[in-house]
Design a protein around this motif. Structure first.
Motif, PDB file in Angstrom:
ATOM      1  N   LYS A  22       6.551  -9.391 -18.888  1.00 44.32           N
ATOM      2  CA  LYS A  22       5.749 -10.212 -18.611  1.00 44.32           C
ATOM      3  C   LYS A  22       5.083 -11.103 -20.067  1.00 44.32           C
ATOM      4  O   LYS A  22       4.969 -12.278 -20.194  1.00 44.32           O
ATOM      5  CB  LYS A  22       4.354  -9.893 -17.911  1.00 44.32           C
ATOM      6  N   GLN A  25       7.952 -13.198 -21.185  1.00 47.44           N
ATOM      7  CA  GLN A  25       8.196 -14.382 -20.425  1.00 47.44           C
ATOM      8  C   GLN A  25       7.100 -15.309 -21.097  1.00 47.44           C
ATOM      9  O   GLN A  25       7.449 -16.792 -20.990  1.00 47.44           O
ATOM     10  CB  GLN A  25       7.975 -14.107 -18.992  1.00 47.44           C
ATOM     11  N   SER A  26       5.897 -15.052 -21.195  1.00 42.42           N
ATOM     12  CA  SER A  26       4.986 -15.865 -21.763  1.00 42.42           C
ATOM     13  C   SER A  26       4.993 -16.428 -23.143  1.00 42.42           C
ATOM     14  O   SER A  26       4.203 -17.200 -23.610  1.00 42.42           O
ATOM     15  CB  SER A  26       3.383 -15.345 -21.132  1.00 42.42           C
ATOM     16  N   ILE A 102      15.011 -10.110 -14.620  1.00 45.19           N
ATOM     17  CA  ILE A 102      14.225 -10.615 -15.670  1.00 45.19           C
ATOM     18  C   ILE A 102      14.885 -12.102 -15.755  1.00 45.19           C
ATOM     19  O   ILE A 102      16.111 -12.277 -15.876  1.00 45.19           O
ATOM     20  CB  ILE A 102      14.319  -9.842 -17.041  1.00 45.19           C
ATOM     21  N   GLY A 103      14.016 -13.062 -16.293  1.00 45.35           N
ATOM     22  CA  GLY A 103      14.271 -14.391 -16.463  1.00 45.35           C
ATOM     23  C   GLY A 103      15.105 -14.618 -17.683  1.00 45.35           C
ATOM     24  O   GLY A 103      15.537 -15.699 -17.628  1.00 45.35           O
ATOM     25  N   PHE A 104      14.809 -13.743 -18.585  1.00 43.53           N
ATOM     26  CA  PHE A 104      15.470 -14.203 -19.944  1.00 43.53           C
ATOM     27  C   PHE A 104      16.721 -13.043 -20.201  1.00 43.53           C
ATOM     28  O   PHE A 104      17.069 -12.887 -21.442  1.00 43.53           O
ATOM     29  CB  PHE A 104      14.454 -14.078 -20.984  1.00 43.53           C
TER      30      PHE A 104
END
Length: 242
Positions: A22, A25-26, A102-104
């Motif tokens: 998290k 991601q931020s 995970i998005g990355f």
């Protein structure tokens, strides 16, 4: 008697890595901080360092967990009623918006190809990361060896090991290289000139057609046709992977 811990060691480790994801991601893979992870997890820094010793550990640990997730997806794909050559392509046809943990992930995988980062990670996480990478490669190797033994992939017995290694290495290199190109093109978005990488590839996508050309240079009982690729897409959709 001291109070029971709020979390088991494994639950605490999972919480830390979820919080790390998290935070990344931020912010970014470079700008996150250990203190931010501690705050997000609601754990003391002492608890964090019990599991993760450095930012490099965070990256390698997340890379390990992501690769475990990927291995499970590959096993799920390899259980589908598809010929071996289609199973290889099916891995590229997954919808990453549905299956990614995970998005990355692609950016993280690229970063973890940097030896200087790996050298700064603790031995525990480095060994786990290396072991899961070997395990994933072995899953593909075993698929191809079985294809040879069942005569789905025609090859002389004394050439089997070399041929399997050649297919694994070449298809892997092609897919990784394509991901790198897609990320480089996507990064041009910084100047509003980028091409966003797709979350899933269609059957006529360049990487799918190139992989088709590569794999069909080998002697498969069931070669990779356009119809088989479409059927593979359908099987993935039925399984919730596309």
């Amino acid at each position: 008697m001291p109070p029971m811990p709020k979390y088991s060691d494994q639950a605490q480790e999972d919480l830390i890595l979820d919080s790390a994801a998290k935070c990344i991601q931020s912010s970014s893979l470079l700008d996150f901080t250990m203190s931010a992870i501690s705050k997000e997890a609601g754990l003391s820094m002492g608890s964090i360092y019990k599991h993760i010793q450095s930012k490099e550990d965070v990256l390698v640990a997340l890379g390990y967990r992501s690769k475990v997730h990927f291995k499970n997806l590959v096993h799920q794909i390899f259980e589908l009623p598809l010929p071996p050559v289609a199973k290889i392509v099916a891995v590229q046809l997954m919808d990453h918006s549905l299956v990614s943990d995970i998005g990355f992930g692609p950016q993280l995988e690229t970063l973890l190809g940097n030896e200087s980062i790996l050298k700064r990670a603790s031995r525990r996480w480095l060994e786990k990361f290396m072991e899961i990478n070997i395990e994933v490669e072995d899953v593909f190797t075993q698929l191809l060896l079985h294809a040879c033994e069942s005569s789905e992939l025609l090859v002389a017995q004394d050439e089997k090991a070399n041929l399997v290694n050649e297919i694994v290495t070449s298809s892997w290199s092609l897919c990784v290289g394509h991901t790198q190109v897609a990320m480089q093109r996507g990064s041009r978005n910084i100047l509003d000139q980028g091409i966003p990488p797709p979350v899933r590839y269609e059957s006529d996508a360049t990487i799918i057609q190139t992989l088709k050309r590569l794999l069909n240079t080998y002697q498969w009982k069931s070669p990779l046709t356009s119809e088989l690729i479409e059927y593979t897409c359908g099987q993935l959709q039925q399984s919730g992977l596309r």
